[in-house]
Design an enzyme around this catalytic site. Structure first.
Site, PDB file in Angstrom:
ATOM      1  N   ASP A 278      -6.302  27.121 -38.657  1.00 14.35           N
ATOM      2  CA  ASP A 278      -7.118  27.765 -39.677  1.00 14.35           C
ATOM      3  C   ASP A 278      -6.531  29.150 -39.937  1.00 14.35           C
ATOM      4  O   ASP A 278      -5.835  29.708 -39.084  1.00 14.35           O
ATOM      5  CB  ASP A 278      -8.560  27.872 -39.171  1.00 14.35           C
ATOM      6  CG  ASP A 278      -9.509  28.395 -40.234  1.00 14.35           C
ATOM      7  OD1 ASP A 278      -9.259  28.150 -41.416  1.00 14.35           O
ATOM      8  OD2 ASP A 278     -10.496  29.051 -39.870  1.00 14.35           O
TER       9      ASP A 278
ATOM     10  N   ASP B 279       4.210  13.348   2.388  1.00 10.49           N
ATOM     11  CA  ASP B 279       4.294  13.467   0.929  1.00 10.49           C
ATOM     12  C   ASP B 279       3.111  14.248   0.351  1.00 10.49           C
ATOM     13  O   ASP B 279       3.273  15.058  -0.557  1.00 10.49           O
ATOM     14  CB  ASP B 279       4.320  12.079   0.280  1.00 10.49           C
ATOM     15  CG  ASP B 279       5.650  11.379   0.483  1.00 10.49           C
ATOM     16  OD1 ASP B 279       6.587  12.036   0.963  1.00 10.49           O
ATOM     17  OD2 ASP B 279       5.747  10.180   0.168  1.00 10.49           O
TER      18      ASP B 279
ATOM     19  N   ASN C 125       3.034   8.708   3.613  1.00  9.64           N
ATOM     20  CA  ASN C 125       2.483   8.869   2.264  1.00  9.64           C
ATOM     21  C   ASN C 125       1.431   9.971   2.181  1.00  9.64           C
ATOM     22  O   ASN C 125       1.398  10.753   1.232  1.00  9.64           O
ATOM     23  CB  ASN C 125       1.857   7.552   1.793  1.00  9.64           C
ATOM     24  CG  ASN C 125       2.899   6.609   1.220  1.00  9.64           C
ATOM     25  OD1 ASN C 125       4.095   6.807   1.417  1.00  9.64           O
ATOM     26  ND2 ASN C 125       2.444   5.581   0.524  1.00  9.64           N
TER      27      ASN C 125
ATOM     28  N   VAL D 254       0.834  -1.203   0.000  1.00  6.44           N
ATOM     29  CA  VAL D 254       0.000   0.000   0.000  1.00  6.44           C
ATOM     30  C   VAL D 254       0.868   1.253   0.000  1.00  6.44           C
ATOM     31  O   VAL D 254       0.623   2.213  -0.736  1.00  6.44           O
ATOM     32  CB  VAL D 254      -0.941   0.012   1.227  1.00  6.44           C
ATOM     33  CG1 VAL D 254      -1.709   1.330   1.298  1.00  6.44           C
ATOM     34  CG2 VAL D 254      -1.909  -1.147   1.154  1.00  6.44           C
ATOM     35  N   ALA D 255       1.929   1.237   0.816  1.00  4.99           N
ATOM     36  CA  ALA D 255       2.805   2.401   0.926  1.00  4.99           C
ATOM     37  C   ALA D 255       3.546   2.670  -0.373  1.00  4.99           C
ATOM     38  O   ALA D 255       3.847   3.814  -0.708  1.00  4.99           O
ATOM     39  CB  ALA D 255       3.802   2.190   2.060  1.00  4.99           C
TER      40      ALA D 255
ATOM     41  N   GLU E 253      -0.639   6.955  -3.564  1.00  4.07           N
ATOM     42  CA  GLU E 253      -2.084   7.223  -3.627  1.00  4.07           C
ATOM     43  C   GLU E 253      -2.404   8.678  -3.927  1.00  4.07           C
ATOM     44  O   GLU E 253      -3.407   8.974  -4.577  1.00  4.07           O
ATOM     45  CB  GLU E 253      -2.753   6.821  -2.297  1.00  4.07           C
ATOM     46  CG  GLU E 253      -2.696   5.342  -1.976  1.00  4.07           C
ATOM     47  CD  GLU E 253      -1.431   4.984  -1.212  1.00  4.07           C
ATOM     48  OE1 GLU E 253      -1.294   3.826  -0.824  1.00  4.07           O
ATOM     49  OE2 GLU E 253      -0.577   5.868  -1.014  1.00  4.07           O
TER      50      GLU E 253
END
Length: 879
Positions: free
Chosen positions: A332, A709, A705, A285-286, A290
């Site tokens: 254009d 982070d 996390n 998970v770490a 996420e």
């Protein structure tokens, strides 16, 4: 043989239609049953449930969902009840799913806009009677009646015309209304803009009247074919989406491999299997960043806000970054590169006297403009803001505007020269004449194309005018010749045969839709950034080439081709030449898609601009479609990713710079997050290999996390652009997210984090000499390792801000980043000091010496980065 190459009689026979009395009601009903109504096919819409399910099939989303399940399981199994991580992951998935559903379906919206154009009525002749019917009930063979101001409800072959002019810019891209002539017959293939005996669904009659036999309805019309093209060109995954997908796969594989190895090592070392399983799961998970998807979303959203201030509204969030990777801009001409306002550029009066009106205005040039202004039907008015507004033919508006800017008003001129008669412009004569009274004299003024009036001039330097006319034509100027006659008495015969002969040549007026002042600089800026500019227009090749050359797009004539030449090429031939071609003139909607896809096959990321219905398929097929906000049709806006509120090419180049900044900041976020995530994996692996046990608990890794982070990472998207960002070449579409040394940077940062965290863990767990007050233990080691990892990760955000030294980057340039970093430091310190949070996060009180150790180890990664920047940064090389 196509419809425009057939005579009226041939068309009548083909359609089994009687031109004078039209179809019978019975025959019309029969054909309606056979061919269906005159409307576009409705695309089957997906259910909301299906859209939600599709939005959850993205690989990164799947990884996040798995991570959420594991996070919830970990929280329950460890009895901590810390569901924050799992809730955050689920929130991320929901946010991304909503964004995906809201933003998808641009082609569907474009089709809806096309269908809205279909809700109209039509005048037809049936059973010999003129009647108004629902346009959906039009059938092939119906005899249409078209008056001034009518929108054309179906494609038709004209059978009668009277001074008929049709505005086709939405379909062909040509700004000038097109003259229509039922008697015209073509002997060769022609683009839509040159089919003078045809009218097309979605265009508008702006002058005169006519009748025509319907030859195509619904999806068979030219507009219907465009609807089909939109239907068949779905949205592609953007470069960013591909890169993040790739990143998710790589990180997931790394996380699973590390988790499996950790569990195996624990088993071999006779550790508690449940504890090792939880450690392995928490590591997995770490290892998954996420908060990356949230940071990416916030970075893109900030880019959207910045672009909105620069007149670019983003309809699809990933388009921000995609535009930053653009290597080709297909633009254009009319209204984007040019002002979409005809302007008088040169006036010739006699001999070699050519006046450039942009530089100066001579008396001779003013006299020519004065006489030409008399022979115009422009309406001049003042708006609420006191600004002068002009209504009428663009060519006449250019003449009147040039006159009024340098002399009297048209109203004053009309009072001096009272108009008493006129011969309006028509498609057969191709000229216009007005008769005026001034004092006791009378004057007739005639204007038109020089080639048409040439035989009617009796006086003046006609030979020199012919030379000047050719010279003006080579510069793509639209040339209007002006002549006059003076009468002692009021003319009694107001006919072309009497008035439009024996004319005195007054002069020539050369005009053009001039480039926007900022376009040339923007194109040069794009070229410096390695971006090629390609002009794709419905205008003539001579006009397009002249503008392109002036803007710096075109270097030689070989780089410009017409739609007919393009259609003669195979896809292989186009692929081999597309890199060398810069101007495409008189092109169809299908041609535009071919050009875009040919560039894409070379690996280019293509941005396409446009405003008309004819541009919509190419806008949809390109990597980034940019529609004009002012002149753009609803169809074009519906098919586009970005809408330019000022219709300005320079805005696209500014948006590219912002897009590059967004991608640069996303790479910084990846560097920031993965440096810590990868170090977590190796810190645990190495500690397990040497038999030290796990340096972190599951909840500690989750905290690092999300807080250490996540909080500073949220502000990384607000970093301003690095110096020289538009001096670099475009990022290749197939370039991986870790290209250009990012893997190496992450590896070095992860290594420094791993070393300091392991060193802190070792000292805290095994060395009693650090503090006499707090003896070494596993809990002390984990607390020190946790604090070192958290603090060094937070401080690392200042390393990734720039390639330059942190001492050369002002904190004030991104105040929110500094504030978030301070907040993260305070939260981390608080949970390490408060007994309640110490227990929750498996921390213990540590000594002053341990705190000093934490502080010293936490700044080591900064020192490492500064040394690397000193040796390898561009600034160091310059020094």
């Amino acid at each position: 043989m196509t419809d425009y190459q057939k005579s009226i009689q041939e068309i009548q026979e083909q359609l089994s239609s009687i031109s004078e009395s039209g179809l019978t009601q019975e025959e019309a009903a029969k054909r309606l049953a056979e061919n269906g109504p005159n409307r576009f096919n409705e695309e089957k819409k997906e259910s909301l449930a299906k859209k939600i399910l599709y939005s959850l099939t993205d690989f990164t989303t799947i990884v996040l969902l798995v991570a959420a399940v594991i996070s919830f399981y970990t929280a329950i199994a460890t009895d901590h009840g810390d569901y924050f991580e799992g809730i955050l992951i689920v929130a991320i998935v929901i946010i991304n799913s909503i964004l995906s559903i809201v933003q998808e379906g641009n082609a569907e919206k474009a089709l809806s806009a096309l269908q809205d154009m279909n809700k109209q009525t039509a005048l037809v002749i049936r059973d010999g009677q003129q009647q108004e019917i629902n346009a959906e009930k039009l059938v092939i063979g119906d005899l249409l009646v078209l008056e001034n101001g009518a929108m054309v409800p179906a494609d038709a072959r004209l059978t009668q015309t009277s001074q008929m002019r049709v505005e086709e810019s939405a379909l062909t891209g040509e700004s000038e209304p097109v003259e229509k002539d039922a008697a015209f017959l073509a002997t060769a293939d022609l683009p839509l803009g040159d089919q003078a005996n045809m009218i097309f669904k979605g265009t508008t009659v702006v002058n005169g009247r006519g009748r025509g036999l319907v030859v195509a309805t619904g999806m068979a019309t030219q507009m219907g074919k465009i609807a089909g093209l939109l239907e068949n060109n779905g949205q592609q995954a953007t470069p960013l989406q591909k890169r993040l997908n790739q990143l998710g796969k790589r990180v997931s594989i790394l996380a699973l491999a590390a988790s499996g190895l950790v569990f195996l090592l624990g088993y071999l070392q006779n550790e508690d299997l449940l504890e090792m399983f939880l450690t392995a799961i928490s590591l997995a998970v770490a290892a998954v960043p996420e908060t990356l998807m949230v940071i990416v979303t916030l970075t893109l959203a900030h880019g959207v806000q910045k672009m909105a201030k620069k007149h670019a509204i983003i309809r699809r969030l990933p388009a921000v970054e995609t535009l930053g990777t653009a290597s080709v801009i297909c633009s254009d001409k009319t209204g984007t590169l040019t002002q979409n306002k005809m302007r008088v550029r040169r006036v010739w009066s006699r001999g070699d006297l050519v006046t450039d009106v942009e530089e100066q205005m001579t008396e001779e040039a003013m006299e020519v403009l004065k006489i030409a202004t008399l022979c115009s039907d422009v309406l001049v008015s003042q708006n609420e803001d006191g600004e002068t507004e002009y209504a009428g033919n663009p060519t006449e508006i250019a003449i009147v505007r040039a006159f009024e800017e340098n002399f009297h008003t048209k109203k004053e001129l009309a009072e001096e020269y009272v108009r008493i008669a006129e011969l309006p412009f028509d498609s057969q004569r191709k000229m216009m004449t007005t008769v005026h009274k001034k004092g006791k004299k009378y004057i007739s003024v005639t204007k038109g194309a020089f080639d048409v009036l040439l035989s009617r001039f009796r006086y003046g330097d006609v030979d020199q005018a012919a030379v000047v006319n050719d010279r003006f034509g080579k510069k793509a100027l639209r040339v209007i010749a002006v002549g006059y006659r003076v009468f002692d008495e009021e003319p009694t015969e107001i006919t072309s045969e009497f008035l439009e002969k024996d004319l005195q040549l007054m002069g020539l007026v050369g005009m053009i839709d001039p480039p926007r002042p900022e376009s040339k600089g923007a194109i040069a800026k794009a070229r410096k950034a390695g971006i090629k500019t390609v002009m794709i227009t419905g205008d003539h090749v001579v006009t397009a080439s002249a503008i392109a050359k002036e803007l710096g797009i075109l270097k030689n004539k070989k780089q410009a081709i017409s739609g007919v030449q393009l259609q003669a090429m195979t896809d292989e031939q186009l692929d081999s030449q597309v890199r060398d071609l810069r101007v495409y003139a008189r092109v169809t909607p299908e041609d535009k898609i071919r050009i875009v896809k040919a560039w894409q096959r070379t690996g280019a990321v293509v941005a396409m601009t446009g405003d008309g219905v004819n541009d919509a398929p190419a806008l949809n097929a390109s990597n980034v479609g940019c529609a004009m906000g002012i002149t753009g049709t609803d169809v074009a806006k519906g098919a586009a990713d970005i809408i330019l509120t000022d219709d300005n090419f320079a805005t696209i180049v500014d948006a590219v710079a912002q897009g590059r900044t967004v991608y640069q900041n996303i790479r910084k976020a990846i560097n920031f997050l993965l440096s810590c995530n990868v170090s977590e994996i190796f810190t645990v692996l190495i500690a397990m290999l040497v038999g030290w046990g796990s340096p972190f608990t599951a909840v500690q890794l989750l905290f690092v996390n999300v807080v250490a982070d996540g909080l500073p990472g949220f502000a990384l998207g607000r970093e301003p652009a690095e110096k020289g960002i538009m001096d670099q070449p475009p990022i290749p579409s197939n370039e991986g997210v870790f290209a250009r040394g990012l893997w190496q940077k992450i590896g070095i940062n992860a290594l420094s984090f791993t070393v300091v965290a392991l060193f802190g863990y070792y000292l805290g767990r095994f060395v009693d000499g650090v503090s006499h007050w707090v003896p070494a233990s596993e809990s002390v080691g984990q607390t020190v390792a946790f604090l070192v990892l958290a603090y060094s990760s937070i401080l690392h955000v200042f390393n990734v801000r720039s390639e330059r030294s942190i001492f050369h980057v002002k904190l004030s340039s991104n105040k929110s980043l500094f504030e978030m970093a301070v907040l993260a430091l305070l939260i981390t310190t608080t949970i390490a000091l408060l007994p309640v949070t110490q227990n929750l996060f498996s921390l213990v009180p540590i000594s002053i010496n341990h705190w000093l150790l934490v502080g010293l180890l936490s700044i080591v990664p900064i020192f490492v980065n500064e040394m690397l920047k000193f040796h390898f940064s561009p600034e160091a090389e310059e020094e």
